[in-house]
Design a protein around this motif. Structure first.
Motif, PDB file in Angstrom:
ATOM      1  N   SER A  95       0.821  -1.218   0.000  1.00 35.16           N
ATOM      2  CA  SER A  95       0.000   0.000   0.000  1.00 35.16           C
ATOM      3  C   SER A  95       0.855   1.268   0.000  1.00 35.16           C
ATOM      4  O   SER A  95       0.317   2.368   0.173  1.00 35.16           O
ATOM      5  CB  SER A  95      -0.920   0.003   1.225  1.00 35.16           C
ATOM      6  OG  SER A  95      -0.150   0.023   2.412  1.00 35.16           O
ATOM      7  N   TRP A  96       2.158   1.120  -0.201  1.00 33.91           N
ATOM      8  CA  TRP A  96       3.017   2.298  -0.308  1.00 33.91           C
ATOM      9  C   TRP A  96       2.949   2.803  -1.747  1.00 33.91           C
ATOM     10  O   TRP A  96       3.378   2.103  -2.681  1.00 33.91           O
ATOM     11  CB  TRP A  96       4.462   1.969   0.044  1.00 33.91           C
ATOM     12  CG  TRP A  96       4.698   1.535   1.458  1.00 33.91           C
ATOM     13  CD1 TRP A  96       3.763   1.224   2.403  1.00 33.91           C
ATOM     14  CD2 TRP A  96       5.970   1.357   2.085  1.00 33.91           C
ATOM     15  NE1 TRP A  96       4.365   0.860   3.579  1.00 33.91           N
ATOM     16  CE2 TRP A  96       5.726   0.932   3.413  1.00 33.91           C
ATOM     17  CE3 TRP A  96       7.277   1.507   1.649  1.00 33.91           C
ATOM     18  CZ2 TRP A  96       6.751   0.657   4.311  1.00 33.91           C
ATOM     19  CZ3 TRP A  96       8.308   1.243   2.535  1.00 33.91           C
ATOM     20  CH2 TRP A  96       8.049   0.825   3.863  1.00 33.91           C
ATOM     21  N   GLN A  97       2.433   4.008  -1.926  1.00 36.95           N
ATOM     22  CA  GLN A  97       2.370   4.590  -3.264  1.00 36.95           C
ATOM     23  C   GLN A  97       3.659   5.350  -3.543  1.00 36.95           C
ATOM     24  O   GLN A  97       4.024   6.274  -2.812  1.00 36.95           O
ATOM     25  CB  GLN A  97       1.163   5.533  -3.400  1.00 36.95           C
ATOM     26  CG  GLN A  97       0.981   6.040  -4.825  1.00 36.95           C
ATOM     27  CD  GLN A  97      -0.157   7.020  -4.970  1.00 36.95           C
ATOM     28  OE1 GLN A  97       0.071   8.226  -5.080  1.00 36.95           O
ATOM     29  NE2 GLN A  97      -1.394   6.526  -4.963  1.00 36.95           N
ATOM     30  N   PRO A 105       3.010   6.067   2.224  1.00 32.82           N
ATOM     31  CA  PRO A 105       2.378   4.902   2.842  1.00 32.82           C
ATOM     32  C   PRO A 105       0.903   5.202   3.140  1.00 32.82           C
ATOM     33  O   PRO A 105       0.582   6.263   3.684  1.00 32.82           O
ATOM     34  CB  PRO A 105       3.168   4.700   4.132  1.00 32.82           C
ATOM     35  CG  PRO A 105       4.462   5.439   3.916  1.00 32.82           C
ATOM     36  CD  PRO A 105       4.092   6.607   3.072  1.00 32.82           C
ATOM     37  N   LEU A 106       0.013   4.257   2.803  1.00 31.88           N
ATOM     38  CA  LEU A 106      -1.419   4.526   2.872  1.00 31.88           C
ATOM     39  C   LEU A 106      -2.192   3.553   3.753  1.00 31.88           C
ATOM     40  O   LEU A 106      -3.423   3.509   3.699  1.00 31.88           O
ATOM     41  CB  LEU A 106      -2.010   4.513   1.449  1.00 31.88           C
ATOM     42  CG  LEU A 106      -1.417   5.552   0.489  1.00 31.88           C
ATOM     43  CD1 LEU A 106      -1.984   5.369  -0.912  1.00 31.88           C
ATOM     44  CD2 LEU A 106      -1.671   6.965   0.985  1.00 31.88           C
ATOM     45  N   LEU A 157      -1.725   7.976   7.849  1.00 31.33           N
ATOM     46  CA  LEU A 157      -1.867   6.639   7.270  1.00 31.33           C
ATOM     47  C   LEU A 157      -0.558   5.856   7.277  1.00 31.33           C
ATOM     48  O   LEU A 157      -0.551   4.661   6.973  1.00 31.33           O
ATOM     49  CB  LEU A 157      -2.385   6.741   5.828  1.00 31.33           C
ATOM     50  CG  LEU A 157      -3.735   7.432   5.647  1.00 31.33           C
ATOM     51  CD1 LEU A 157      -4.106   7.481   4.164  1.00 31.33           C
ATOM     52  CD2 LEU A 157      -4.821   6.728   6.449  1.00 31.33           C
ATOM     53  N   ALA A 158       0.546   6.491   7.618  1.00 31.82           N
ATOM     54  CA  ALA A 158       1.837   5.803   7.647  1.00 31.82           C
ATOM     55  C   ALA A 158       1.914   4.884   8.866  1.00 31.82           C
ATOM     56  O   ALA A 158       1.491   5.253   9.960  1.00 31.82           O
ATOM     57  CB  ALA A 158       2.976   6.814   7.691  1.00 31.82           C
ATOM     58  N   GLU A 173       7.790   4.860  10.956  1.00 35.86           N
ATOM     59  CA  GLU A 173       8.243   6.090  11.618  1.00 35.86           C
ATOM     60  C   GLU A 173       9.395   5.775  12.575  1.00 35.86           C
ATOM     61  O   GLU A 173      10.419   6.481  12.602  1.00 35.86           O
ATOM     62  CB  GLU A 173       7.080   6.725  12.377  1.00 35.86           C
ATOM     63  CG  GLU A 173       7.375   8.098  12.952  1.00 35.86           C
ATOM     64  CD  GLU A 173       7.023   9.228  12.005  1.00 35.86           C
ATOM     65  OE1 GLU A 173       7.373  10.367  12.337  1.00 35.86           O
ATOM     66  OE2 GLU A 173       6.424   8.978  10.949  1.00 35.86           O
ATOM     67  N   ALA A 174       9.239   4.703  13.348  1.00 33.91           N
ATOM     68  CA  ALA A 174      10.279   4.325  14.308  1.00 33.91           C
ATOM     69  C   ALA A 174      11.560   3.917  13.596  1.00 33.91           C
ATOM     70  O   ALA A 174      12.674   4.226  14.051  1.00 33.91           O
ATOM     71  CB  ALA A 174       9.775   3.184  15.193  1.00 33.91           C
TER      72      ALA A 174
END
Length: 252
Positions: A28-30, A47-48, A81-82, A87-88
């Motif tokens: 789902s990562w565009q 990322p979605l 949505l990420a 993030e970590a």
């Protein structure tokens, strides 16, 4: 926590309103890439799905190779949505976070837009691009890329330019009407004409045009550091829905 259904819808209309030349997916990562224009929105991984975080390291490496083939630095655009593990992961590698942006919406019938002169959108894309480049103070070399992006927009769009007879274009805006939504993009006022009411006039003219076409909700994106613009939009009646920011590895 923002409403993720609303975030998904605004992200989708934003992608349609500012279309990248190449769109690929890794799960789902565009992955959006555009050789002709350097805009981060057109050249970023988006990322979605918060639950899609398998094989982060491998997917980041694959994305880096794709960006390298376009001679672009790898940039992640991270909205609510990420996935938090991504993030970590980027935090652990020291990737910087920059250009935090606020996404705002407002019910058009409630916005304070019934002041100022009416301005019709122009039909000449080339003339609009010239005005936008001048108002933003950008390089003329961006004209082909910006023309390509604007020509690829599928929903109906209005190109607005406010001009002074003696000094030329002073303020520009792009308004994209997508079903019940009206998105505002490329809003700018020439540096020597700011705080003179032009920004408000071009926004209200664009939104009156959208209202006439049947749009019910207006939305826009503004960098949180642009306090004057944030104050303008709040004064018109817009409210914050969510924020996103960009991530890039150290050294870029």
């Amino acid at each position: 926590m923002p409403n993720l259904a609303i975030v998904r819808r605004l992200e989708a209309v934003g992608f349609r309103a500012w279309p990248a030349a190449s769109i690929q997916y890794d799960g789902s990562w565009q992955i959006r890439l555009t050789a002709g224009h350097p805009s981060k929105r057109l050249n970023s991984v988006n990322p979605l799905d918060p639950s899609d975080h398998d094989d982060i390291e491998g997917r980041v490496e694959r994305a880096a190779r794709r960006f390298g083939s376009y001679d672009r630095p790898l940039v992640f655009r991270q909205s609510p949505l990420a996935p938090p593990p991504l993030e970590a992961y980027l935090d652990a590698l020291g990737w910087r976070r920059f250009d935090e942006t606020i996404v705002m919406t407002g019910a058009i019938e409630s916005l304070d837009i019934d002041h100022g002169m009416d301005h019709l959108p122009m039909r000449d894309v080339g003339r609009y691009v010239d005005a936008s480049i001048a108002v933003h103070g950008r390089e003329q070399s961006l004209k082909p890329g910006l023309t390509e992006v604007l020509s690829a927009i599928r929903p109906p769009s209005g190109l607005f330019v406010l001009e002074e007879e003696t000094t030329g274009p002073v303020s520009t805006a792009l308004c994209v009407h997508d079903n019940d939504l009206a998105g505002l993009f490329e809003l700018a006022t020439r540096a020597d004409k700011r705080r003179s009411g032009y920004g408000r006039d071009v926004v209200t003219a664009a939104l009156r045009w959208a209202r006439h076409r049947g749009a019910e909700t207006a939305w826009l994106q503004v960098e949180s550091a642009n306090t004057a613009a944030v104050a303008l939009y709040k004064g018109l009646g817009f409210g914050e829905v969510y924020r996103y920011a960009y991530r890039q590895k150290p050294g870029y």
